[in-house]
Design an enzyme around this catalytic site. Structure first.
Site, PDB file in Angstrom:
ATOM      1  CE  LYS A 152      -2.382  -2.714  -0.473  1.00  0.00           C
ATOM      2  NZ  LYS A 152      -2.473  -4.177  -0.399  1.00  0.00           N
ATOM      3  CB  SER A 201      -0.021 -18.266   3.354  1.00  0.00           C
ATOM      4  OG  SER A 201      -0.134 -16.865   3.170  1.00  0.00           O
ATOM      5  CB  ALA A 249      -5.324 -11.312 -13.603  1.00  0.00           C
ATOM      6  N   GLY A 250      -4.728 -11.831  -9.967  1.00  0.00           N
ATOM      7  CA  GLY A 250      -5.404 -11.710  -8.672  1.00  0.00           C
ATOM      8  C   GLY A 250      -4.991 -10.397  -8.021  1.00  0.00           C
ATOM      9  CB  VAL A 265       2.518 -19.607 -17.221  1.00  0.00           C
ATOM     10  CG1 VAL A 265       4.014 -19.627 -16.989  1.00  0.00           C
ATOM     11  CG2 VAL A 265       2.038 -18.199 -17.559  1.00  0.00           C
ATOM     12  N   GLY A 277      -1.324 -17.156  -6.220  1.00  0.00           N
ATOM     13  CA  GLY A 277      -1.923 -17.589  -4.964  1.00  0.00           C
ATOM     14  C   GLY A 277      -0.867 -17.873  -3.909  1.00  0.00           C
ATOM     15  CB  ALA A 281      -4.437  -8.585   7.087  1.00  0.00           C
ATOM     16  CG  HIS A 332     -24.417  16.907  -1.144  1.00  0.00           C
ATOM     17  ND1 HIS A 332     -24.274  16.045  -2.212  1.00  0.00           N
ATOM     18  CD2 HIS A 332     -24.323  18.161  -1.647  1.00  0.00           C
ATOM     19  CE1 HIS A 332     -24.119  16.761  -3.318  1.00  0.00           C
ATOM     20  NE2 HIS A 332     -24.131  18.044  -2.999  1.00  0.00           N
TER      21      HIS A 332
HETATM   22  P1  FAD Z   1       1.219 -14.217   8.371  1.00  0.00           P
HETATM   23  O1  FAD Z   1       1.006 -12.759   8.266  1.00  0.00           O
HETATM   24  O2  FAD Z   1       1.765 -14.927   7.187  1.00  0.00           O
HETATM   25  O3  FAD Z   1       2.168 -14.447   9.635  1.00  0.00           O
HETATM   26  C1  FAD Z   1       2.648 -15.690   9.978  1.00  0.00           C
HETATM   27  C2  FAD Z   1       3.931 -15.532  10.750  1.00  0.00           C
HETATM   28  O4  FAD Z   1       4.300 -16.807  11.267  1.00  0.00           O
HETATM   29  C3  FAD Z   1       5.108 -15.060   9.917  1.00  0.00           C
HETATM   30  O5  FAD Z   1       5.688 -13.913  10.497  1.00  0.00           O
HETATM   31  C4  FAD Z   1       6.085 -16.236   9.934  1.00  0.00           C
HETATM   32  O6  FAD Z   1       7.437 -15.799   9.992  1.00  0.00           O
HETATM   33  C5  FAD Z   1       5.707 -16.949  11.210  1.00  0.00           C
HETATM   34  N1  FAD Z   1       6.008 -18.388  11.218  1.00  0.00           N
HETATM   35  C6  FAD Z   1       5.601 -19.322  10.326  1.00  0.00           C
HETATM   36  N2  FAD Z   1       6.011 -20.546  10.699  1.00  0.00           N
HETATM   37  C7  FAD Z   1       6.694 -20.383  11.855  1.00  0.00           C
HETATM   38  C8  FAD Z   1       7.365 -21.277  12.732  1.00  0.00           C
HETATM   39  N3  FAD Z   1       7.370 -22.590  12.515  1.00  0.00           N
HETATM   40  N4  FAD Z   1       7.981 -20.757  13.814  1.00  0.00           N
HETATM   41  C9  FAD Z   1       7.973 -19.414  14.058  1.00  0.00           C
HETATM   42  N5  FAD Z   1       7.342 -18.540  13.275  1.00  0.00           N
HETATM   43  C10 FAD Z   1       6.706 -19.010  12.191  1.00  0.00           C
HETATM   44  N6  FAD Z   1      -4.402  -8.938   3.074  1.00  0.00           N
HETATM   45  C11 FAD Z   1      -5.282  -7.942   3.295  1.00  0.00           C
HETATM   46  O7  FAD Z   1      -6.236  -8.139   4.044  1.00  0.00           O
HETATM   47  N7  FAD Z   1      -5.128  -6.703   2.728  1.00  0.00           N
HETATM   48  C12 FAD Z   1      -4.102  -6.428   1.898  1.00  0.00           C
HETATM   49  O8  FAD Z   1      -3.988  -5.312   1.418  1.00  0.00           O
HETATM   50  C13 FAD Z   1      -3.156  -7.453   1.642  1.00  0.00           C
HETATM   51  N8  FAD Z   1      -2.115  -7.219   0.831  1.00  0.00           N
HETATM   52  C14 FAD Z   1      -1.191  -8.206   0.629  1.00  0.00           C
HETATM   53  C15 FAD Z   1      -0.131  -7.932  -0.221  1.00  0.00           C
HETATM   54  C16 FAD Z   1       0.829  -8.898  -0.457  1.00  0.00           C
HETATM   55  C17 FAD Z   1       1.984  -8.589  -1.363  1.00  0.00           C
HETATM   56  C18 FAD Z   1       0.720 -10.165   0.186  1.00  0.00           C
HETATM   57  C19 FAD Z   1       1.766 -11.214  -0.024  1.00  0.00           C
HETATM   58  C20 FAD Z   1      -0.349 -10.448   1.018  1.00  0.00           C
HETATM   59  C21 FAD Z   1      -1.325  -9.469   1.238  1.00  0.00           C
HETATM   60  N9  FAD Z   1      -2.434  -9.710   2.050  1.00  0.00           N
HETATM   61  C22 FAD Z   1      -3.345  -8.713   2.262  1.00  0.00           C
HETATM   62  C23 FAD Z   1      -2.642 -11.006   2.712  1.00  0.00           C
HETATM   63  C24 FAD Z   1      -2.186 -10.927   4.184  1.00  0.00           C
HETATM   64  O9  FAD Z   1      -0.816 -10.550   4.217  1.00  0.00           O
HETATM   65  C25 FAD Z   1      -2.382 -12.264   4.881  1.00  0.00           C
HETATM   66  O10 FAD Z   1      -3.734 -12.671   4.729  1.00  0.00           O
HETATM   67  C26 FAD Z   1      -2.073 -12.150   6.359  1.00  0.00           C
HETATM   68  O11 FAD Z   1      -0.745 -11.736   6.563  1.00  0.00           O
HETATM   69  C27 FAD Z   1      -2.301 -13.492   7.080  1.00  0.00           C
HETATM   70  O12 FAD Z   1      -2.016 -13.337   8.427  1.00  0.00           O
HETATM   71  P2  FAD Z   1      -1.528 -14.557   9.337  1.00  0.00           P
HETATM   72  O13 FAD Z   1      -1.357 -13.981  10.706  1.00  0.00           O
HETATM   73  O14 FAD Z   1      -2.423 -15.706   9.159  1.00  0.00           O
HETATM   74  O15 FAD Z   1      -0.112 -14.994   8.748  1.00  0.00           O
HETATM   75  P1  NAD Z   2      -5.064 -14.889  -6.077  1.00  0.00           P
HETATM   76  O1  NAD Z   2      -5.580 -16.210  -5.713  1.00  0.00           O
HETATM   77  O2  NAD Z   2      -5.806 -13.661  -5.666  1.00  0.00           O
HETATM   78  O3  NAD Z   2      -4.895 -14.789  -7.673  1.00  0.00           O
HETATM   79  C1  NAD Z   2      -4.098 -15.691  -8.371  1.00  0.00           C
HETATM   80  C2  NAD Z   2      -4.450 -15.625  -9.841  1.00  0.00           C
HETATM   81  O4  NAD Z   2      -3.533 -16.431 -10.553  1.00  0.00           O
HETATM   82  C3  NAD Z   2      -5.842 -16.126 -10.151  1.00  0.00           C
HETATM   83  O5  NAD Z   2      -6.490 -15.217 -10.990  1.00  0.00           O
HETATM   84  C4  NAD Z   2      -5.576 -17.451 -10.856  1.00  0.00           C
HETATM   85  O6  NAD Z   2      -6.577 -17.800 -11.803  1.00  0.00           O
HETATM   86  C5  NAD Z   2      -4.248 -17.167 -11.522  1.00  0.00           C
HETATM   87  N1  NAD Z   2      -3.476 -18.350 -11.859  1.00  0.00           N
HETATM   88  C6  NAD Z   2      -3.337 -19.502 -11.139  1.00  0.00           C
HETATM   89  N2  NAD Z   2      -2.529 -20.365 -11.788  1.00  0.00           N
HETATM   90  C7  NAD Z   2      -2.148 -19.744 -12.948  1.00  0.00           C
HETATM   91  C8  NAD Z   2      -1.311 -20.125 -14.025  1.00  0.00           C
HETATM   92  N3  NAD Z   2      -0.703 -21.310 -14.064  1.00  0.00           N
HETATM   93  N4  NAD Z   2      -1.118 -19.253 -15.038  1.00  0.00           N
HETATM   94  C9  NAD Z   2      -1.727 -18.033 -15.015  1.00  0.00           C
HETATM   95  N5  NAD Z   2      -2.546 -17.636 -14.005  1.00  0.00           N
HETATM   96  C10 NAD Z   2      -2.739 -18.474 -12.985  1.00  0.00           C
HETATM   97  O7  NAD Z   2      -3.569 -14.861  -5.534  1.00  0.00           O
HETATM   98  P2  NAD Z   2      -2.510 -13.695  -5.343  1.00  0.00           P
HETATM   99  O8  NAD Z   2      -2.850 -12.493  -6.167  1.00  0.00           O
HETATM  100  O9  NAD Z   2      -1.202 -14.357  -5.525  1.00  0.00           O
HETATM  101  O10 NAD Z   2      -2.708 -13.324  -3.825  1.00  0.00           O
HETATM  102  C11 NAD Z   2      -2.469 -14.300  -2.795  1.00  0.00           C
HETATM  103  C12 NAD Z   2      -3.356 -14.076  -1.612  1.00  0.00           C
HETATM  104  O11 NAD Z   2      -2.997 -12.868  -0.964  1.00  0.00           O
HETATM  105  C13 NAD Z   2      -4.810 -13.970  -2.012  1.00  0.00           C
HETATM  106  O12 NAD Z   2      -5.542 -14.889  -1.253  1.00  0.00           O
HETATM  107  C14 NAD Z   2      -5.209 -12.573  -1.682  1.00  0.00           C
HETATM  108  O13 NAD Z   2      -6.479 -12.518  -1.064  1.00  0.00           O
HETATM  109  C15 NAD Z   2      -4.143 -12.101  -0.720  1.00  0.00           C
HETATM  110  N6  NAD Z   2      -3.890 -10.685  -1.034  1.00  0.00           N
HETATM  111  C16 NAD Z   2      -4.843  -9.791  -0.706  1.00  0.00           C
HETATM  112  C17 NAD Z   2      -4.669  -8.468  -1.053  1.00  0.00           C
HETATM  113  C18 NAD Z   2      -5.732  -7.495  -0.688  1.00  0.00           C
HETATM  114  O14 NAD Z   2      -6.579  -7.822   0.127  1.00  0.00           O
HETATM  115  N7  NAD Z   2      -5.712  -6.295  -1.239  1.00  0.00           N
HETATM  116  C19 NAD Z   2      -3.549  -8.055  -1.728  1.00  0.00           C
HETATM  117  C20 NAD Z   2      -2.605  -8.995  -2.073  1.00  0.00           C
HETATM  118  C21 NAD Z   2      -2.788 -10.318  -1.704  1.00  0.00           C
END
Ligand code: FAD
Ligand code: NAD
Length: 466
Positions: A54, A149, A185-186, A241, A272, A321, A445
């Site tokens: 962000k 994840s 395109a997610g 791909v 994903g 999150a 408004h």
């Molecule tokens: P995580 O945030 O993944 O935290 C898990 C933690 O556990 C990590 O710090 C890891 O180091 C630790 N861990 C794992 N295994 C072990 C172990 N064995 N011992 C010790 N520590 C361990 N979600 C939104 O809602 N809004 C968004 O705008 C958004 N943007 C995103 C953008 C990107 C680029 C990505 C990758 C994700 C985004 N997400 C967004 C998804 C969001 O980040 C996750 O849904 C969220 O972080 C999940 O929270 P969690 O607490 O389950 O796990």
């Molecule tokens: P996603 O699941 O949102 O999208 C993945 C996309 O990849 C899908 O459209 C799927 O059809 C496509 N895909 C899968 N296999 C493919 C292939 N072989 N070739 C081409 N396309 C393929 O996953 P993401 O964008 O990687 O995000 C991961 C997770 O993180 C999601 O669950 C998302 O909710 C979370 N996230 C959330 C935010 C947010 O809330 N703003 C931002 C970033 C990530």
């Protein structure tokens, strides 16, 4: 094995699921500890997810407004526009560090014990901790797994942590790529694709399905795709791909069905994410994951193993999150008070592109598949006074309500600040409101939420401004 420490509750993972659960548990009076292998607290979300993405989206949107002449429409002009990418990336890192320090401060204030190291189950309530200070054993009455994840991989795509990488690398490219290929395109593909496109990269998005943003309402996703294409994102839908490899000066992405390979400077794999359970010792406690690797839980977030709970990305459901945090809170409240739940029908989902795409409740496709009779209202931002004043008139609000009871079933928005607007719809759904309730509530408004009111009124064909 070093010394053994004991707590009432131990949480593995300090992401939005784990750290929020720890803070709530401390509020409820538990002696709680949180283990994370990373130095910075906050998990994927704070370190390499929600917050850094962000920060870059905001910076790149400001740059694009200046560069594409959008500011010119306001009568603002200047010479010598520059891009200091290093500074932009440093600002992002600074905000991440500040927020992580904030969680540290909250842990200290609420007396949450923090361990840095990798956690592995020895027994259900006995955890081996590998840290820089050596091994240690942590024993607890209850354990919550909140290990989150990591990016999913694709066979044939050779990740090298540089030219071919995941979102983590795409949050820190050292220069603007000439040509970036995004696979998927997610949410990640569109958000980070937008960042680099705004900063000057040619961006090609390769998507397996015939649409973008699967899971979001199809009609609005199609509208969003047209807007993003006008901004310069190139979409190739319905392509598979089969591989990607590094070349001398960049990378090449291979496609199935005799489609020609795509040459580029960098590849972002965003297909994903998969749950983090490897190396956690689940075998040692007899905890089985489902076919996709997630940990199954009941409505109190109990796993099949007594005293072991799980929340967040590591359990089934949307990987968001705020979903992880709500589960962390509900899990701890259920454990301590016997009450606590998450309403999965009212979890908003926002993609922070420009315009933003936001959704809560059920999509039109889901209602059709479930055979639910619904009515639909819609309102374009073009007709909103505030949207016009902002100069952001693309997109619309769509409200879906039960045909008989008028109860709100879903709200979907493509448009300016959709991510903020959706909060009102989430509250309305949480309180079981009807479309008429939303339409009759007085909205200030000129504001963007008036578009939500008008779309709700349009369910009964009573919108005033269309
Ligand atoms: P995580 O945030 O993944 O935290 C898990 C933690 O556990 C990590 O710090 C890891 O180091 C630790 N861990 C794992 N295994 C072990 C172990 N064995 N011992 C010790 N520590 C361990 N979600 C939104 O809602 N809004 C968004 O705008 C958004 N943007 C995103 C953008 C990107 C680029 C990505 C990758 C994700 C985004 N997400 C967004 C998804 C969001 O980040 C996750 O849904 C969220 O972080 C999940 O929270 P969690 O607490 O389950 O796990
Ligand atoms: P996603 O699941 O949102 O999208 C993945 C996309 O990849 C899908 O459209 C799927 O059809 C496509 N895909 C899968 N296999 C493919 C292939 N072989 N070739 C081409 N396309 C393929 O996953 P993401 O964008 O990687 O995000 C991961 C997770 O993180 C999601 O669950 C998302 O909710 C979370 N996230 C959330 C935010 C947010 O809330 N703003 C931002 C970033 C990530």
């Amino acid at each position: 094995m070093g010394d053994t420490v004991q707590h009432e509750l131990v949480i593995i993972g300090a992401g939005p699921g784990g750290y929020v659960a720890a803070l709530r548990a401390a509020q409820l009076g538990l002696d709680v500890a949180c283990i994370d292998r990373e130095k910075l607290l906050g998990g994927t979300c704070l370190r390499v997810g929600c917050i850094p993405s962000k920060a870059l989206l905001e910076s790149s949107a400001l740059y694009a407004e200046a560069k594409t002449g959008a500011l010119g429409a306001h009568g603002i002009g200047f010479d010598g526009l520059g891009l200091d990418l290093k500074k932009m990336l440093a600002r992002k890192d600074k905000e991440v560090k500040a927020l992580a320090a904030g969680i540290n401060g909250l842990f200290r204030k609420r007396k949450v014990t923090r361990y840095e190291g990798h956690a592995r189950f020895v027994e259900p309530t006995r955890i081996a901790l590998e840290s820089r200070d050596g091994p240690r054993e942590v024993v607890a009455k209850n354990v919550i797994i909140a290990t989150g994840s990591r990016p999913a991989t694709l066979p044939g795509v050779e990740l090298d942590g540089d030219r071919i990488g995941t979102s983590t690398e795409a949050l820190a490219y050292p220069e603007v790529p000439g040509h970036l290929v995004v696979i998927g395109a997610g949410a990640i593909g569109l958000e980070l694709g937008s960042v680099w496109s705004r900063l000057g990269a040619r961006v090609t998005v390769l998507e397996y399905l015939d649409r973008i943003l699967p899971g979001m309402d199809a009609e609005l996703a199609a509208e969003a795709r047209k807007i993003f294409a006008r901004q310069g994102l190139e979409f190739r839908l319905g392509v598979r791909v089969t591989g990607a490899r590094k070349t001398k000066n960049g990378a090449v992405v291979e496609l199935a069905d005799d489609e020609p390979p795509v040459e580029c400077d960098r590849v972002l794999l965003a297909v994903g994410r998969v749950p983090n359970t490897e190396g956690l010792g689940l075998d040692a406690i007899g905890l089985e994951t489902d076919g996709r690797g997630f940990i199954p839980v009941d409505d109190a977030y109990r796993t099949g193993v007594p005293n072991v709970y799980a929340v967040g990305d590591v359990i089934p459901g949307p990987m968001l999150a705020h979903k992880a945090s709500e589960e962390g809170i509900a899990c701890v409240e259920r454990m301590v008070t016997g009450y606590g739940h998450v309403n999965y029908d009212a979890i908003p989902n926002v993609v922070y592109t420009e315009p933003e795409v936001a959704s809560v409740g059920r999509t039109e496709g889901q209602l059709q598949r479930a055979g639910i009779d619904y009515r639909k209202g819609s309102f374009p931002f073009m007709a909103s006074g505030r949207a016009r004043a902002l100069g952001h008139t693309e997109g619309r609000v769509k409200v879906l309500a039960d045909a008989e009871s008028d109860r709100l079933l879903g709200v979907h928005i493509v448009g300016p600040r959709a991510g903020d607007l959706i909060a009102e719809a989430a509250v309305a759904i949480e309180f079981g409101a009807s479309a008429e309730d939303l339409g009759r509530a007085c909205h200030a408004h000129p504001t963007l939420p008036e578009a939500l009111k008008e779309a709700a009124l349009d369910v009964a064909r009573r919108a005033i401004h269309i």
